[in-house]
Design a protein around this motif. Sequence first.
Motif, PDB file in Angstrom:
ATOM      1  N   GLU A 291      46.558  43.148  44.791  1.00 51.28           N
ATOM      2  CA  GLU A 291      47.795  43.311  45.561  1.00 51.28           C
ATOM      3  C   GLU A 291      47.632  42.733  46.964  1.00 51.28           C
ATOM      4  O   GLU A 291      48.543  42.078  47.493  1.00 51.28           O
ATOM      5  CB  GLU A 291      48.135  44.802  45.656  1.00 51.28           C
ATOM      6  CG  GLU A 291      49.346  45.135  46.513  1.00 51.28           C
ATOM      7  CD  GLU A 291      50.658  44.643  45.910  1.00 51.28           C
ATOM      8  OE1 GLU A 291      51.589  44.343  46.694  1.00 51.28           O
ATOM      9  OE2 GLU A 291      50.752  44.539  44.678  1.00 51.28           O
ATOM     10  N   THR A 292      46.468  42.920  47.563  1.00 50.61           N
ATOM     11  CA  THR A 292      46.229  42.433  48.920  1.00 50.61           C
ATOM     12  C   THR A 292      46.099  40.915  48.954  1.00 50.61           C
ATOM     13  O   THR A 292      46.585  40.262  49.879  1.00 50.61           O
ATOM     14  CB  THR A 292      44.975  43.100  49.509  1.00 50.61           C
ATOM     15  OG1 THR A 292      45.111  44.515  49.420  1.00 50.61           O
ATOM     16  CG2 THR A 292      44.772  42.710  50.957  1.00 50.61           C
ATOM     17  N   VAL A 293      45.409  40.346  47.983  1.00 53.30           N
ATOM     18  CA  VAL A 293      45.317  38.887  47.901  1.00 53.30           C
ATOM     19  C   VAL A 293      46.719  38.287  47.809  1.00 53.30           C
ATOM     20  O   VAL A 293      47.045  37.316  48.501  1.00 53.30           O
ATOM     21  CB  VAL A 293      44.471  38.447  46.681  1.00 53.30           C
ATOM     22  CG1 VAL A 293      44.609  36.940  46.448  1.00 53.30           C
ATOM     23  CG2 VAL A 293      43.005  38.809  46.891  1.00 53.30           C
ATOM     24  N   HIS A 294      47.560  38.884  46.990  1.00 49.44           N
ATOM     25  CA  HIS A 294      48.931  38.383  46.830  1.00 49.44           C
ATOM     26  C   HIS A 294      49.738  38.552  48.110  1.00 49.44           C
ATOM     27  O   HIS A 294      50.413  37.622  48.568  1.00 49.44           O
ATOM     28  CB  HIS A 294      49.607  39.124  45.675  1.00 49.44           C
ATOM     29  CG  HIS A 294      51.011  38.672  45.410  1.00 49.44           C
ATOM     30  ND1 HIS A 294      52.114  39.288  45.979  1.00 49.44           N
ATOM     31  CD2 HIS A 294      51.484  37.652  44.664  1.00 49.44           C
ATOM     32  CE1 HIS A 294      53.212  38.659  45.573  1.00 49.44           C
ATOM     33  NE2 HIS A 294      52.856  37.670  44.780  1.00 49.44           N
ATOM     34  N   ARG A 295      49.641  39.720  48.706  1.00 48.37           N
ATOM     35  CA  ARG A 295      50.444  40.033  49.890  1.00 48.37           C
ATOM     36  C   ARG A 295      50.028  39.204  51.107  1.00 48.37           C
ATOM     37  O   ARG A 295      50.875  38.772  51.895  1.00 48.37           O
ATOM     38  CB  ARG A 295      50.310  41.524  50.208  1.00 48.37           C
ATOM     39  CG  ARG A 295      50.931  41.950  51.543  1.00 48.37           C
ATOM     40  CD  ARG A 295      50.602  43.397  51.846  1.00 48.37           C
ATOM     41  NE  ARG A 295      51.430  44.279  51.067  1.00 48.37           N
ATOM     42  CZ  ARG A 295      52.483  44.939  51.565  1.00 48.37           C
ATOM     43  NH1 ARG A 295      52.811  44.797  52.832  1.00 48.37           N
ATOM     44  NH2 ARG A 295      53.198  45.722  50.810  1.00 48.37           N
ATOM     45  N   ASN A 390      48.921  46.560  56.545  1.00 46.93           N
ATOM     46  CA  ASN A 390      48.908  47.759  55.720  1.00 46.93           C
ATOM     47  C   ASN A 390      49.335  47.403  54.303  1.00 46.93           C
ATOM     48  O   ASN A 390      50.214  46.573  54.104  1.00 46.93           O
ATOM     49  CB  ASN A 390      49.857  48.801  56.322  1.00 46.93           C
ATOM     50  CG  ASN A 390      49.617  50.191  55.785  1.00 46.93           C
ATOM     51  OD1 ASN A 390      50.275  50.603  54.847  1.00 46.93           O
ATOM     52  ND2 ASN A 390      48.678  50.905  56.385  1.00 46.93           N
ATOM     53  N   VAL A 391      48.680  48.043  53.319  1.00 44.87           N
ATOM     54  CA  VAL A 391      49.040  47.817  51.921  1.00 44.87           C
ATOM     55  C   VAL A 391      49.154  49.164  51.224  1.00 44.87           C
ATOM     56  O   VAL A 391      48.407  50.104  51.525  1.00 44.87           O
ATOM     57  CB  VAL A 391      47.989  46.915  51.218  1.00 44.87           C
ATOM     58  CG1 VAL A 391      46.618  47.549  51.211  1.00 44.87           C
ATOM     59  CG2 VAL A 391      48.434  46.552  49.805  1.00 44.87           C
ATOM     60  N   TYR A 392      50.104  49.250  50.307  1.00 42.47           N
ATOM     61  CA  TYR A 392      50.361  50.489  49.570  1.00 42.47           C
ATOM     62  C   TYR A 392      49.909  50.315  48.127  1.00 42.47           C
ATOM     63  O   TYR A 392      50.311  49.354  47.456  1.00 42.47           O
ATOM     64  CB  TYR A 392      51.844  50.829  49.621  1.00 42.47           C
ATOM     65  CG  TYR A 392      52.259  52.004  48.767  1.00 42.47           C
ATOM     66  CD1 TYR A 392      51.773  53.287  49.033  1.00 42.47           C
ATOM     67  CD2 TYR A 392      53.138  51.834  47.694  1.00 42.47           C
ATOM     68  CE1 TYR A 392      52.163  54.372  48.252  1.00 42.47           C
ATOM     69  CE2 TYR A 392      53.543  52.914  46.917  1.00 42.47           C
ATOM     70  CZ  TYR A 392      53.044  54.178  47.192  1.00 42.47           C
ATOM     71  OH  TYR A 392      53.432  55.250  46.417  1.00 42.47           O
ATOM     72  N   LEU A 393      49.058  51.235  47.645  1.00 42.79           N
ATOM     73  CA  LEU A 393      48.611  51.211  46.258  1.00 42.79           C
ATOM     74  C   LEU A 393      49.436  52.218  45.476  1.00 42.79           C
ATOM     75  O   LEU A 393      49.217  53.421  45.550  1.00 42.79           O
ATOM     76  CB  LEU A 393      47.112  51.539  46.183  1.00 42.79           C
ATOM     77  CG  LEU A 393      46.467  51.486  44.795  1.00 42.79           C
ATOM     78  CD1 LEU A 393      46.627  50.109  44.164  1.00 42.79           C
ATOM     79  CD2 LEU A 393      44.991  51.873  44.879  1.00 42.79           C
ATOM     80  N   GLU A 394      50.396  51.691  44.728  1.00 44.65           N
ATOM     81  CA  GLU A 394      51.372  52.552  44.050  1.00 44.65           C
ATOM     82  C   GLU A 394      50.719  53.472  43.020  1.00 44.65           C
ATOM     83  O   GLU A 394      51.123  54.629  42.856  1.00 44.65           O
ATOM     84  CB  GLU A 394      52.426  51.677  43.365  1.00 44.65           C
ATOM     85  CG  GLU A 394      53.568  52.465  42.752  1.00 44.65           C
ATOM     86  CD  GLU A 394      54.653  51.561  42.181  1.00 44.65           C
ATOM     87  OE1 GLU A 394      55.640  52.099  41.646  1.00 44.65           O
ATOM     88  OE2 GLU A 394      54.512  50.330  42.258  1.00 44.65           O
ATOM     89  N   SER A 395      49.710  52.980  42.319  1.00 43.95           N
ATOM     90  CA  SER A 395      49.105  53.770  41.243  1.00 43.95           C
ATOM     91  C   SER A 395      48.447  55.051  41.736  1.00 43.95           C
ATOM     92  O   SER A 395      48.287  56.009  40.969  1.00 43.95           O
ATOM     93  CB  SER A 395      48.085  52.925  40.476  1.00 43.95           C
ATOM     94  OG  SER A 395      47.058  52.466  41.351  1.00 43.95           O
ATOM     95  N   THR A 396      48.049  55.089  43.012  1.00 37.16           N
ATOM     96  CA  THR A 396      47.409  56.292  43.566  1.00 37.16           C
ATOM     97  C   THR A 396      48.202  56.896  44.722  1.00 37.16           C
ATOM     98  O   THR A 396      47.781  57.914  45.290  1.00 37.16           O
ATOM     99  CB  THR A 396      45.986  55.971  44.071  1.00 37.16           C
ATOM    100  OG1 THR A 396      46.078  55.056  45.175  1.00 37.16           O
ATOM    101  CG2 THR A 396      45.142  55.346  42.960  1.00 37.16           C
ATOM    102  N   ASN A 397      49.295  56.249  45.097  1.00 36.22           N
ATOM    103  CA  ASN A 397      50.112  56.701  46.229  1.00 36.22           C
ATOM    104  C   ASN A 397      49.282  56.765  47.512  1.00 36.22           C
ATOM    105  O   ASN A 397      49.374  57.718  48.283  1.00 36.22           O
ATOM    106  CB  ASN A 397      50.740  58.069  45.927  1.00 36.22           C
ATOM    107  CG  ASN A 397      51.828  58.445  46.932  1.00 36.22           C
ATOM    108  OD1 ASN A 397      52.511  57.575  47.472  1.00 36.22           O
ATOM    109  ND2 ASN A 397      51.970  59.738  47.195  1.00 36.22           N
ATOM    110  N   GLN A 398      48.492  55.717  47.748  1.00 33.81           N
ATOM    111  CA  GLN A 398      47.642  55.664  48.942  1.00 33.81           C
ATOM    112  C   GLN A 398      47.996  54.441  49.789  1.00 33.81           C
ATOM    113  O   GLN A 398      48.375  53.389  49.261  1.00 33.81           O
ATOM    114  CB  GLN A 398      46.160  55.561  48.550  1.00 33.81           C
ATOM    115  CG  GLN A 398      45.551  56.833  48.002  1.00 33.81           C
ATOM    116  CD  GLN A 398      44.095  56.617  47.623  1.00 33.81           C
ATOM    117  OE1 GLN A 398      43.801  56.104  46.549  1.00 33.81           O
ATOM    118  NE2 GLN A 398      43.191  56.989  48.521  1.00 33.81           N
ATOM    119  N   PHE A 399      47.833  54.609  51.101  1.00 37.50           N
ATOM    120  CA  PHE A 399      47.990  53.500  52.042  1.00 37.50           C
ATOM    121  C   PHE A 399      46.618  53.095  52.584  1.00 37.50           C
ATOM    122  O   PHE A 399      45.739  53.935  52.764  1.00 37.50           O
ATOM    123  CB  PHE A 399      48.890  53.911  53.215  1.00 37.50           C
ATOM    124  CG  PHE A 399      50.338  54.064  52.861  1.00 37.50           C
ATOM    125  CD1 PHE A 399      51.204  52.970  52.898  1.00 37.50           C
ATOM    126  CD2 PHE A 399      50.844  55.310  52.497  1.00 37.50           C
ATOM    127  CE1 PHE A 399      52.540  53.117  52.585  1.00 37.50           C
ATOM    128  CE2 PHE A 399      52.190  55.461  52.176  1.00 37.50           C
ATOM    129  CZ  PHE A 399      53.038  54.361  52.212  1.00 37.50           C
TER     130      PHE A 399
END
Length: 454
Positions: A291-295, A390-399
């Motif tokens: 997700e971070t590489v993409h963002r 900042n990146v949000y990991l939806e699968s764990t609901n973590q920032f």
Amino acid sequence: MEVVLEKKDAAEWVYRGEGAANLVLAYIGSSPAFIGKVMRIQKAAKRNVSERSSSPTALSMHERLVWKDLEDVVTSSNRELASQLYVKHVMTPLLGPKFVDSGMRVHASREFLETVEQNVNCQRPASRVDAAKVDTECDYVLLMSDHSLFPSGIQEGETCISVEIKPKCGFLPTSKYIDEGNAIKRRITRFRMHQALKLHDGEVSEYSEYDPLDLFSGSKDRIRKAIEDLFATPQNNFRVFLNGSLIFGGLGGGAASTNLVIRDKVETALKGVIQGSDGFRTVNFLQLVAETVHRSGVMDQLLEIQKLDNLDIDGAIHAYYDIISEPCMVCTGLGKDKASNRYSSLHSLSLDESLKIVKDFLIAATAKDCSLMISFRPTKDGSTGSPYNNVYLESTNQFYDYKVHFIDLDLKSLKKLEEYYELDKKIVRCYNEMVETKERLNKTTSTEACQTAD
């Protein structure tokens, strides 16, 4: 007062890894000047130790011609200094100062360098130790930020997880100068073809499914596949650090393919950083990286620089021979008529045009061989108070806060063009032989199956 690293300081630096040209050490002491830093120590190939003093500068006569617009690089008396200035004046403007750290020089005594070498040799891969030793004639080291950490180092109660990726070349060449026998290069990436040669030579034990085209694709799904493939067969292309300490991947050489034991160790190490039940923390972490590489969009920047090589080595090698004013060995091997038809336009270029071709090729070579370091630290929410992205990991609901840096942006030697050309031929030949062998085996198997059916 100028800092000079002495023998007593050597114990505070530990082995982090190495490439062909440098050792990398991380700081574990308590000095505020060095906390959160790594140092690069120049290596000297055994065959070159006695030759260094014969040249007043680190660059050869023809290299000084290629880089004539960069006076301080051209006049550098040391290869490491020339490389640092190259990063500062060439790669930093291309990639952006936000993503590049050219480092600073710190003086080091011969005793410090000798002691460091003694301390870390037992941790280095045997092949690296045999190939080169520390250059104890160099009186300084290069100090850089430890990009596996955030600048403040590790604060109490804080955790930092980092990944180092070596993306390799992310496009297929289209140069008209690619020889007919090398046409496979237009369809299969250099990395995947090179796997066949490395497998043949015993450098790797398993063929990697990683394809750089996936990582550079801009597609979330393909980027995730690339990250998962790198994790499955990390070799020398994927490493993970927790609070600056390696928890996955090889140090100075390649790493074995990821089995259940290795995966379980990573799962355990990720506790407290990535949420999820056992068996899913690694999955979530790889999703975070993808997700971070993409963002971040940094792969687009890197690809643009890699594509400065628009003629491929099959074209650039001709410009190289014109620069060094020697008969083109490629054309000599092809014969006068064939060479004249295909490459006469390249050999008709002005010197400045040939210099640009080779200069762009060398810059692209740096971009094809560099590494990407991405560091994460958990945050309570997605607030904008942090200076980091900042990146949000939806699968764990973590920032997570994250930062991205390019490392290993070394200046490539002009002389290496001959090595690149010979290696390129060897890679293509080995890959073609592998394909032909598979086709013969498949044909034989198919024939035997038909005979059995009859």
